[in-house]
Design a protein around this motif. Structure first.
Motif, PDB file in Angstrom:
ATOM      1  N   GLY A 199     -16.819  52.211  12.467  1.00 22.01           N
ATOM      2  CA  GLY A 199     -17.007  53.223  13.503  1.00 22.01           C
ATOM      3  C   GLY A 199     -15.810  53.349  14.425  1.00 22.01           C
ATOM      4  O   GLY A 199     -15.348  54.454  14.728  1.00 22.01           O
ATOM      5  N   LEU A 200     -15.276  52.201  14.878  1.00 19.91           N
ATOM      6  CA  LEU A 200     -14.115  52.235  15.768  1.00 19.91           C
ATOM      7  C   LEU A 200     -12.876  52.772  15.053  1.00 19.91           C
ATOM      8  O   LEU A 200     -12.112  53.567  15.619  1.00 19.91           O
ATOM      9  N   VAL A 201     -12.676  52.347  13.814  1.00 18.14           N
ATOM     10  CA  VAL A 201     -11.512  52.816  13.068  1.00 18.14           C
ATOM     11  C   VAL A 201     -11.587  54.320  12.847  1.00 18.14           C
ATOM     12  O   VAL A 201     -10.572  55.030  12.943  1.00 18.14           O
ATOM     13  N   ALA A 202     -12.778  54.840  12.560  1.00 13.16           N
ATOM     14  CA  ALA A 202     -12.940  56.284  12.357  1.00 13.16           C
ATOM     15  C   ALA A 202     -12.541  57.058  13.615  1.00 13.16           C
ATOM     16  O   ALA A 202     -11.853  58.089  13.534  1.00 13.16           O
ATOM     17  N   VAL A 203     -12.944  56.558  14.772  1.00 10.40           N
ATOM     18  CA  VAL A 203     -12.596  57.218  16.034  1.00 10.40           C
ATOM     19  C   VAL A 203     -11.088  57.165  16.273  1.00 10.40           C
ATOM     20  O   VAL A 203     -10.459  58.165  16.644  1.00 10.40           O
ATOM     21  N   ILE A 204     -10.481  55.992  16.053  1.00 10.17           N
ATOM     22  CA  ILE A 204      -9.044  55.830  16.298  1.00 10.17           C
ATOM     23  C   ILE A 204      -8.233  56.734  15.366  1.00 10.17           C
ATOM     24  O   ILE A 204      -7.305  57.440  15.805  1.00 10.17           O
ATOM     25  N   VAL A 205      -8.571  56.724  14.086  1.00 12.42           N
ATOM     26  CA  VAL A 205      -7.818  57.520  13.116  1.00 12.42           C
ATOM     27  C   VAL A 205      -7.908  59.010  13.442  1.00 12.42           C
ATOM     28  O   VAL A 205      -6.895  59.730  13.440  1.00 12.42           O
ATOM     29  N   GLN A 206      -9.119  59.500  13.757  1.00 10.82           N
ATOM     30  CA  GLN A 206      -9.267  60.916  14.062  1.00 10.82           C
ATOM     31  C   GLN A 206      -8.531  61.297  15.346  1.00 10.82           C
ATOM     32  O   GLN A 206      -7.915  62.364  15.428  1.00 10.82           O
ATOM     33  N   ALA A 207      -8.547  60.408  16.343  1.00  9.36           N
ATOM     34  CA  ALA A 207      -7.820  60.686  17.583  1.00  9.36           C
ATOM     35  C   ALA A 207      -6.320  60.756  17.328  1.00  9.36           C
ATOM     36  O   ALA A 207      -5.622  61.610  17.890  1.00  9.36           O
ATOM     37  N   ILE A 208      -5.807  59.882  16.486  1.00  7.39           N
ATOM     38  CA  ILE A 208      -4.385  59.911  16.144  1.00  7.39           C
ATOM     39  C   ILE A 208      -4.033  61.192  15.400  1.00  7.39           C
ATOM     40  O   ILE A 208      -2.987  61.811  15.647  1.00  7.39           O
ATOM     41  N   VAL A 209      -4.913  61.606  14.489  1.00  5.98           N
ATOM     42  CA  VAL A 209      -4.689  62.845  13.747  1.00  5.98           C
ATOM     43  C   VAL A 209      -4.671  64.048  14.693  1.00  5.98           C
ATOM     44  O   VAL A 209      -3.803  64.921  14.609  1.00  5.98           O
ATOM     45  N   VAL A 210      -5.634  64.091  15.609  1.00  6.20           N
ATOM     46  CA  VAL A 210      -5.703  65.201  16.565  1.00  6.20           C
ATOM     47  C   VAL A 210      -4.454  65.240  17.442  1.00  6.20           C
ATOM     48  O   VAL A 210      -3.908  66.310  17.732  1.00  6.20           O
ATOM     49  N   LYS A 211      -3.988  64.044  17.853  1.00  6.37           N
ATOM     50  CA  LYS A 211      -2.830  63.977  18.739  1.00  6.37           C
ATOM     51  C   LYS A 211      -1.524  64.243  18.002  1.00  6.37           C
ATOM     52  O   LYS A 211      -0.536  64.663  18.599  1.00  6.37           O
TER      53      LYS A 211
END
Length: 596
Positions: A199-211
């Motif tokens: 769950g945490l990795v999914a949030v981090i990866v998507q935030a990095i992609v968005v940024k």
């Protein structure tokens, strides 16, 4: 309090993911109840018959330590106060070493089920009773916070009723704890820690992609002052610095890993003492991974909202709602992923609450029931243990209602451990390190330490530390499209707060550098020092030097520096051989300190 803004709702896939997590956890309890039929005993229910291996115990230790409070509170802490939290990695390492070298050998040597049995062996039953009661108070309060945290997340991202979420999570947790005992708790923790990391990795990866990449996340965080690694200010009143985290954090977490029943019960369930130590060291790797994930989540959150803070702009009503707000903001268009995050926080709750219920049951049976009802059979004690699990499950669910009054979830949780856990750790340390400490010194020291931390804890709630002490970093709303009415409300609120501040300026000036502004991480440190100093003085005044203490109750040189060969008793528990090391000696002195 107004309901937080709901930015979306669960899709069918979100509900499927969330419900599946609860069902799998419940099925694990059913499985161990069926497999364990015919082996009904307190040893099997509370300690898994001492047959647990290192890897699942290590994952269970990490899962129960990293609760839903961490999932929601730690990213916000990084978002608002910076990434100085990475120094907790040093604290975790020191905590694991201290637990493995100082406390674990003694508990294994004595063959205890409840860590508080040591207090009776070392002092007397009244000291044991005081320690048990304080632990129960601490655990019930903390568990209330842990149950409330994921319910808050679920209420934030859906219209699901807050109390409906609290009750459903608590009921499932109580269900598999009652049916399967420690084995169910450990194996559900293994499953749940995997979900938490995903769950945490999914949030981090998507935030990095968005940024647009990790470099942009780090650059934005750096420009906003979030990469504040070089804060070496020794001032104990500053909330988070290198020293408060390394020193204060070490004492705070040692109170959990070293003597807290929820953690001790896990590693003494291992087949051998060697496997228990391996479990602790493997758990350290898990702690580091979770720390990196939560810090990166906080930095990613800041990179997304550096110019439009959702809390300041009124998009959320509490800082601990920022993480679910970000999840729905960046993952809301992906069916199932918001449900994965809520399941992630739910797993944090289930793992920690199940540990608490199991530990409360163990200390109740071993410390309060078994000593006074010696004729009860093992089978009857096993049924009493299951009944206690049901009772404490209900109590913890009820305590969740108080968590909404405690402000920041993470700091509230750690403050509870400091206020209650610190004096208990001081009592154990007094008994383990100092051979002349007696029962009078122990109980007077415990009361003194608890009175001090309770005084500081209550004072900090009445007169909270000002910003110049807590050192929050700037939160901007310059990029927000905030309505005029909201601006007017904020302006009026600012005027009101300024007026109140002017009115109480003289009172607060005295509190700026007073003990009420002491970093919450130092509560345990000061409590331990008070318990030891007061306990030693009282012991010396009441004939402590004449005490004859069994060396098995004290820290010996062999515990620190000699990995002595061991053998098995036949029931899976490791015991010392008659002469495990050439340097092993016996006597009435504390060998670890009398020759220094």
């Amino acid at each position: 309090m107004a309901s937080p803004t709901t930015f979306g709702s669960f899709s069918a896939w979100d509900y499927v993911v969330f419900v599946a997590i609860l069902l799998i956890s419940a099925l694990v309890g059913i499985y161990h109840a069926v497999v364990g039929r015919g082996r009904e005993s307190t040893e099997d229910f509370l300690l898994g018959s001492h047959q647990m291996s290192s890897v699942p115990v290590a994952l269970s230790l990490t899962a129960s330590f990293m609760s839903a409070v961490t999932m929601l509170g730690a990213p916000y802490d990084t978002y608002h106060f910076g990434a100085v939290n990475v120094y907790f990695a040093i604290s975790y390492m020191l905590v694991v070493i201290l637990s493995a070298k100082v406390f674990l050998p003694i508990f294994y040597r004595l063959g205890v089920t409840s860590s508080y049995e040591y207090l009776e062996l070392r002092f007397n039953r009244w000291v044991r009773l005081c320690g048990t009661i304080l632990f129960m108070i601490q655990t019930i309060l903390y568990t209330g916070i842990v149950i409330y945290a994921p319910a808050l997340a679920l209420n934030q991202v859906t219209n699901f009723n807050l109390w409906g979420s609290i009750i459903s999570t608590g009921v499932v947790c109580t269900f598999y704890c009652t049916l399967g005992g420690l084995k169910a708790v450990v194996w559900t923790d293994v499953f749940q820690i995997v979900i938490m990391v995903i769950g945490l990795v999914a949030v981090i990866v998507q935030a990095i992609v968005v940024k647009g990449g990790i470099s942009k996340v780090l650059n934005t965080a750096d420009h906003g002052g979030r990469l504040n690694f070089w804060n070496f200010d020794p001032n104990p009143f500053h909330r988070h610095t290198f020293w408060t985290i390394v020193i204060g954090g070490t004492f705070t977490w040692t109170g959990i890993y070293g003597v807290n029943q929820a953690q001790v019960q896990r590693y003494i369930s291992c087949k051998t003492q060697t496997q228990a130590k391996v479990a602790l060291y493997l758990n350290l790797v898990g702690l580091w991974i979770m720390l990196v994930c939560t810090v990166l989540s906080g930095l990613a959150m800041y990179s997304l909202y550096y110019d439009c803070d959702p809390w300041t702009s009124g998009k959320v009503t509490a800082p601990d709602q920022l993480m679910p707000y970000m999840v729905l903001d960046i993952l809301g268009s992906y069916p199932g992923l918001p449900g994965l995050f809520v399941a992630c926080t739910c797993c944090g709750t289930l793992s920690t609450v199940s540990s608490s219920i199991n530990a409360l049951t163990a200390v109740t049976v071993q410390d309060l029931i078994k000593p006074h009802f010696t004729t009860l059979s093992e089978k009857r004690l096993a049924w009493i243990s299951k009944a206690m699990s049901l009772l404490f499950g209900a109590v913890c669910i009820g305590m969740a209602g108080l968590a909404s009054l405690m402000g920041s979830l993470l700091q509230a949780a750690l403050s509870i451990f400091g206020i209650v856990g610190g004096p208990i750790l001081g009592l154990f340390t007094l008994g383990i390190l100092f051979s002349w400490a007696n029962c009078i010194g122990g109980i007077v020291g415990l009361i003194s330490g608890f009175a001090f931390t309770l005084w500081i804890g209550i004072g900090a709630q009445i007169w909270p530390p000002p910003p110049e002490v807590t050192m929050p970093l700037n939160l901007s709303v310059s990029g927000c499209n905030v309505s005029q009415s909201r601006n007017e409300t904020s302006w009026e609120t600012t005027i009101l707060l300024t007026t109140l501040s002017e009115t109480s300026r003289k009172d607060r000036a005295e509190a700026v550098m007073s003990l009420y502004s002491l970093s919450y991480l130092y509560l345990s440190t000061f409590a331990i020092l008070i318990v030891i100093i007061v306990g030693l003085i009282v012991s010396l005044l009441t004939g402590g030097r004449k005490s004859q203490i069994d060396t098995d109750l004290l820290l010996n040189w062999t515990d620190l520096f000699c990995d002595c060969p061991t053998s098995s008793r036949g029931d899976g528990i490791e015991v010392m051989e008659s002469i495990p090391c050439q340097n092993r000696v016996t006597g009435n002195d504390n060998l670890a300190f009398s020759h220094m």
